[in-house]
Design a protein around this motif. Structure first.
Motif, PDB file in Angstrom:
ATOM      1  N   ARG A  71      46.964  29.545  29.723  1.00  0.00           N
ATOM      2  CA  ARG A  71      45.679  28.869  29.533  1.00  0.00           C
ATOM      3  C   ARG A  71      44.668  29.759  28.817  1.00  0.00           C
ATOM      4  NH1 ARG A  71      40.657  28.243  31.608  1.00  0.00           N
ATOM      5  NH2 ARG A  71      39.824  26.117  31.716  1.00  0.00           N
ATOM      6  N   ALA A  72      44.594  31.035  29.201  1.00  0.00           N
ATOM      7  CA  ALA A  72      43.614  31.932  28.592  1.00  0.00           C
ATOM      8  C   ALA A  72      43.904  32.117  27.103  1.00  0.00           C
ATOM      9  CB  ALA A  72      43.630  33.284  29.306  1.00  0.00           C
ATOM     10  N   ARG A  76      41.587  30.848  23.947  1.00  0.00           N
ATOM     11  CA  ARG A  76      41.167  31.842  22.964  1.00  0.00           C
ATOM     12  C   ARG A  76      41.558  31.379  21.559  1.00  0.00           C
ATOM     13  NH1 ARG A  76      43.775  37.378  24.069  1.00  0.00           N
ATOM     14  NH2 ARG A  76      42.833  36.909  26.112  1.00  0.00           N
ATOM     15  N   TYR A 143      36.749  27.980  35.693  1.00  0.00           N
ATOM     16  CA  TYR A 143      37.579  27.658  34.529  1.00  0.00           C
ATOM     17  C   TYR A 143      36.752  27.544  33.250  1.00  0.00           C
ATOM     18  CZ  TYR A 143      40.566  26.375  38.434  1.00  0.00           C
ATOM     19  OH  TYR A 143      41.258  26.394  39.611  1.00  0.00           O
TER      20      TYR A 143
END
Length: 494
Positions: A71-72, A76, A143
């Motif tokens: 997810r990160a 990004r 989140y």
């Protein structure tokens, strides 16, 4: 498929070269389009793998999500994508002019509007999914995502909505635009392959359309134009490279693995990038139709309105309420009707399709009475008459029928007499306000003119719809006031 399109496809097969369906271009092509070639992760609906993006054919920017399931890393990547898209949009907000809308409100219209071009309809659908999965995200709290990500999502949603509106040019599918202007010797499904389609339209030196299209079926020579990747590439190259990235033991090893992954993805995207700009060059060889500029001005106005209201409005709702849904559907139907009429009035090749079905005709003027008037109450009104011989067998006239003159779209013609070979028409409109018509506004004997049963200005009027708060119970009653919530961002596939 129409008769003329079928004939063009037969001719394309016989000659080994795509055949033009139109005499002019019916889509605006920006001087500085933003070309976007997207790839997504196999098995992941809205997980971007890579984008090649830019407005300079010689300087594309490659963005890669080295592990889309992370997810990160994914957000990004989307922040990097926003760094490419949002400045391009902002660069179109120049040359602002204040104008007065029909409602009397003063509005600002920018001198340009953004145009994103993707390889195919799948690319449009992928941008829509990315917009839907990001526009409700928050830049703070649990989140949190980079602040530009939800802004990007709202703009991508706007572009995807524009693509649903016939005649607009803010988001284009290259295969759809090329397919609307050329007929190939392959099926419509095969036309969805950008390399094969351009192979028919503009084959490389020494090749015919069929041989060029056959080469496009080889994923090693012509990788898919996305957003899906080739399964062979996924299994043999992508998976081992991603595994190497995931299992890298230290930052240096991960950097090496990331570089190898980026190089493999670049080799997949670069052929499509070159095809996209080749397609743009091919489209630019056609002169734009007369109404193309009018529709682009409307695109500029709609872009200017959305950009001006952007900070005041919440993100677009996941689903329209009943009244807005009906209004949007009617707007799209009217836009399609208007766009098809514009194409026909701009292009005699398109008008020929309507002549075959009896919706339009060509006629020769054999007699004219340009000074004819009729009495209406206390004053006379200029109503010239012409007698014509119609050359199209499919066209049949009846007393009282009203047509529009193709060469003078503001002029109407009403059938007032019919005999075995000729038709007498009464003209109105587009001749000035005096009892003597302006020069050139009335056809002369010997002129070849066209008439159509439709007009770009004759779209059905929008019905009066109830206000939102008066939505009838049959359609769920008045909807509650919608405000975005954290639940709107939750999707099974995001």
């Amino acid at each position: 498929m129409s008769v003329l399109t079928a004939l063009a496809r037969v001719k394309a097969v016989r000659e080994g070269q795509a055949q033009r369906l139109v005499s002019v271009r019916h889509t605006h092509v920006s001087d500085r389009p933003l070309v976007v070639v997207p790839l997504r992760m196999a098995g992941e609906t809205a997980a971007p793998l890579a984008f090649m993006i830019g407005s300079d054919p010689e300087a594309p920017t490659l963005l890669v999500a080295h592990q889309p399931r992370d997810r990160a890393l994914r957000f990004r990547f989307l922040a990097d994508l926003a760094d490419q898209v949002l400045p391009y949009i902002e660069s179109c907000r120049t040359g602002a002019e204040a104008t007065t809308a029909k409602s009397g409100e003063e509005v600002v219209v920018y001198g340009d509007a953004p145009q994103i071009v993707v390889p195919n309809g799948g690319g449009i659908g992928f941008l829509r999914l990315i917009g839907r999965s990001t526009r409700f995200r928050k830049a703070e709290g649990p989140y949190a995502v980079p602040a530009d990500v939800p802004v990007l999502g709202r703009w991508l949603t706007w572009f995807a909505d524009r693509a649903d509106q016939p005649g607009t040019a803010n988001l284009l599918s290259m295969t759809s635009v090329l397919g609307a202007h050329w007929a190939t010797g392959q099926s419509g499904l095969e036309d969805g392959n950008l390399a094969a389609l351009l192979g028919w339209i503009s084959p490389p030196a020494g090749l015919t359309g069929p041989t060029a299209a056959a080469r496009a079926e080889d994923p090693l020579q012509c990788p898919p134009a996305g957003p899906a990747t080739d399964p062979g590439f996924d299994n043999e190259e992508l998976k081992p490279l991603m595994d190497a990235y995931d299992t890298a033991s230290d930052p240096a090893a991960r950097t090496v693995a990331a570089g190898r992954l980026e190089q493999a993805v670049r080799l997949q995207l670069e052929p499509t990038w070159r095809l996209m700009w080749r397609g743009i060059d091919v489209l630019r060889t056609l002169e734009p139709g007369a109404s193309v500029a009018t529709r682009w001005n409307r695109d500029r106005s709609d872009f200017s309105w959305f950009a001006g209201k952007f900070d005041e409005m919440p993100p677009q709702a996941r689903r329209d309420d009943a009244v807005p849904a009906v209004r949007n559907l009617l707007k799209r139907e009217r836009a399609l009707e208007e766009f098809e009429a514009h194409r026909a009035f701009d292009d005699p090749w398109v008008m020929a399709e309507y002549r075959l079905t009896g919706e339009a005709c060509h006629a020769t003027v054999i007699a004219a009475e340009p000074l004819r008037t009729v009495s209406g109450g206390t004053r006379k009104t200029l109503r010239p008459s012409i007698r014509v011989r119609i050359s199209d067998e499919a066209f049949s006239a009846a007393l009282g029928d009203k047509y529009v003159c193709v060469e003078r779209p503001k002029q109407q013609a009403t059938v007032i007499a019919i005999d075995s070979e000729t038709v007498e028409l009464e003209l109105s409109g587009g001749m000035g306000r005096k009892l003597t018509p302006e020069p050139g506004t009335v056809p002369e004997v010997g002129d070849r003119i066209g008439f159509a049963r439709f007009s770009p200005a004759s779209a059905h009027p929008m019905p009066t719809l109830p206000p939102r708060e008066e939505t009838p119970w049959t359609h769920g009653g008045p909807p509650a006031e919608w405000t975005p919530s954290v639940y709107d961002a939750q999707e099974e596939w995001s």
